[in-house]
Design a protein around this motif. Structure first.
Motif, PDB file in Angstrom:
ATOM      1  N   ASP A  41      37.381  39.551  48.708  1.00 49.11           N
ATOM      2  CA  ASP A  41      37.471  38.331  49.520  1.00 49.11           C
ATOM      3  C   ASP A  41      38.229  37.307  48.672  1.00 49.11           C
ATOM      4  O   ASP A  41      37.691  36.777  47.704  1.00 49.11           O
ATOM      5  CB  ASP A  41      36.073  37.828  49.861  1.00 49.11           C
ATOM      6  N   ALA A  42      39.464  37.051  49.016  1.00 51.21           N
ATOM      7  CA  ALA A  42      40.341  36.195  48.200  1.00 51.21           C
ATOM      8  C   ALA A  42      39.772  34.793  47.981  1.00 51.21           C
ATOM      9  O   ALA A  42      40.201  34.096  47.061  1.00 51.21           O
ATOM     10  CB  ALA A  42      41.721  36.099  48.852  1.00 51.21           C
ATOM     11  N   ASP A  43      38.796  34.372  48.786  1.00 51.42           N
ATOM     12  CA  ASP A  43      38.202  33.044  48.628  1.00 51.42           C
ATOM     13  C   ASP A  43      37.151  32.997  47.523  1.00 51.42           C
ATOM     14  O   ASP A  43      36.683  31.928  47.159  1.00 51.42           O
ATOM     15  CB  ASP A  43      37.568  32.588  49.947  1.00 51.42           C
ATOM     16  N   LYS A  44      36.775  34.136  46.989  1.00 56.90           N
ATOM     17  CA  LYS A  44      35.755  34.198  45.943  1.00 56.90           C
ATOM     18  C   LYS A  44      36.422  34.329  44.584  1.00 56.90           C
ATOM     19  O   LYS A  44      37.562  34.774  44.480  1.00 56.90           O
ATOM     20  CB  LYS A  44      34.812  35.378  46.185  1.00 56.90           C
ATOM     21  N   PRO A  45      35.702  33.969  43.518  1.00 55.11           N
ATOM     22  CA  PRO A  45      36.300  34.052  42.169  1.00 55.11           C
ATOM     23  C   PRO A  45      36.521  35.495  41.721  1.00 55.11           C
ATOM     24  O   PRO A  45      35.886  36.426  42.228  1.00 55.11           O
ATOM     25  CB  PRO A  45      35.273  33.354  41.281  1.00 55.11           C
ATOM     26  N   ALA A  46      37.391  35.655  40.751  1.00 57.22           N
ATOM     27  CA  ALA A  46      37.681  36.969  40.172  1.00 57.22           C
ATOM     28  C   ALA A  46      36.416  37.546  39.544  1.00 57.22           C
ATOM     29  O   ALA A  46      35.486  36.819  39.180  1.00 57.22           O
ATOM     30  CB  ALA A  46      38.792  36.843  39.141  1.00 57.22           C
ATOM     31  N   ILE A  47      36.411  38.854  39.390  1.00 59.92           N
ATOM     32  CA  ILE A  47      35.264  39.579  38.842  1.00 59.92           C
ATOM     33  C   ILE A  47      35.661  40.151  37.488  1.00 59.92           C
ATOM     34  O   ILE A  47      36.653  40.867  37.366  1.00 59.92           O
ATOM     35  CB  ILE A  47      34.842  40.705  39.806  1.00 59.92           C
ATOM     36  N   SER A  48      34.858  39.838  36.470  1.00 62.78           N
ATOM     37  CA  SER A  48      35.142  40.260  35.105  1.00 62.78           C
ATOM     38  C   SER A  48      33.982  41.080  34.558  1.00 62.78           C
ATOM     39  O   SER A  48      32.833  40.631  34.591  1.00 62.78           O
ATOM     40  CB  SER A  48      35.354  39.020  34.238  1.00 62.78           C
ATOM     41  N   LEU A  49      34.281  42.258  34.049  1.00 64.07           N
ATOM     42  CA  LEU A  49      33.234  43.068  33.433  1.00 64.07           C
ATOM     43  C   LEU A  49      32.673  42.371  32.198  1.00 64.07           C
ATOM     44  O   LEU A  49      31.469  42.371  31.972  1.00 64.07           O
ATOM     45  CB  LEU A  49      33.765  44.456  33.073  1.00 64.07           C
ATOM     46  N   GLU A  50      33.533  41.738  31.428  1.00 66.04           N
ATOM     47  CA  GLU A  50      33.093  41.069  30.205  1.00 66.04           C
ATOM     48  C   GLU A  50      32.057  39.978  30.488  1.00 66.04           C
ATOM     49  O   GLU A  50      31.123  39.781  29.715  1.00 66.04           O
ATOM     50  CB  GLU A  50      34.290  40.484  29.463  1.00 66.04           C
ATOM     51  N   SER A  51      32.189  39.295  31.622  1.00 64.21           N
ATOM     52  CA  SER A  51      31.245  38.222  31.955  1.00 64.21           C
ATOM     53  C   SER A  51      29.841  38.757  32.245  1.00 64.21           C
ATOM     54  O   SER A  51      28.880  37.987  32.290  1.00 64.21           O
ATOM     55  CB  SER A  51      31.747  37.424  33.159  1.00 64.21           C
ATOM     56  N   LEU A  52      29.707  40.059  32.424  1.00 62.55           N
ATOM     57  CA  LEU A  52      28.409  40.660  32.722  1.00 62.55           C
ATOM     58  C   LEU A  52      27.776  41.315  31.496  1.00 62.55           C
ATOM     59  O   LEU A  52      26.740  41.967  31.618  1.00 62.55           O
ATOM     60  CB  LEU A  52      28.559  41.688  33.852  1.00 62.55           C
ATOM     61  N   ARG A  53      28.391  41.129  30.326  1.00 57.86           N
ATOM     62  CA  ARG A  53      27.821  41.675  29.089  1.00 57.86           C
ATOM     63  C   ARG A  53      26.392  41.158  28.965  1.00 57.86           C
ATOM     64  O   ARG A  53      26.102  40.015  29.257  1.00 57.86           O
ATOM     65  CB  ARG A  53      28.667  41.250  27.897  1.00 57.86           C
TER      66      ARG A  53
END
Length: 168
Positions: A41-53
């Motif tokens: 959904d282009a209206d939502k922020p990007a998803i980062s694996l690192e942010s879920l460490r």
């Protein structure tokens, strides 16, 4: 009678098991490749694996044309609902091109977890995915603890047991 899309998906998975692996597949015991992808959904922020460490993360590659993918997603959604309060996250990475195919599927099948878009297959290739669905269970330190390819009847029980082991 099976739909053509189901037959094609099953054939692709079967053939992919026979082909030599050209990319080095991410495997158990290795650090997962880090990535940042746009949300489907282009209206939502990007998803980062690192942010879920610090969390246990289930990364699941899927496509709207893959019948086993579509069977697994509601079950993964239930699993996510059971354990998300225990630092469990799911990132489903859609590889449809055009992305609208994945978006259309989600309109009829809403999911609670993160859905990223990898239309150019960059992250798919970094993980060395050769069949659909393929998932990676990653521990809180970013190490891959399970690689799972395909989806059959009781697979959700195996996946849940592995998740529980990492959450303890």
């Amino acid at each position: 009678m099976k739909k053509l899309s189901v037959i094609l998906c099953e054939s692709i998975v079967a053939l992919s098991l026979l082909l030599p692996v050209t990319a080095m597949a991410a495997s158990e015991g290795e650090t997962a490749p880090l990535f940042t992808l746009p949300d489907i959904d282009a209206d939502k922020p990007a998803i980062s694996l690192e942010s879920l460490r610090g969390k246990t993360v289930y990364v699941d590659f899927w496509a709207s044309w893959c019948a086993p993918c579509l069977r697994s997603m509601p079950l993964i959604n239930e699993l996510y609902g059971k354990y998300r309060d225990q630092d469990f996250e799911v990132i489903a990475i859609n590889v449809d091109d055009p992305i609208e195919d994945g978006q259309d599927f989600l309109l009829d099948n809403p999911l609670d977890y993160l859905i990223a878009a990898d239309t150019d297959n960059t992250v798919l290739n970094e993980f060395g995915v050769t069949g659909m669905p393929t998932s990676f269970l990653i521990d809180k330190d970013g190490v891959i603890r399970m690689v799972h390819m395909g989806f059959r009847g009781n697979d959700i029980e195996t996946i849940e047991a592995a998740v529980l082991e990492l959450l303890e």
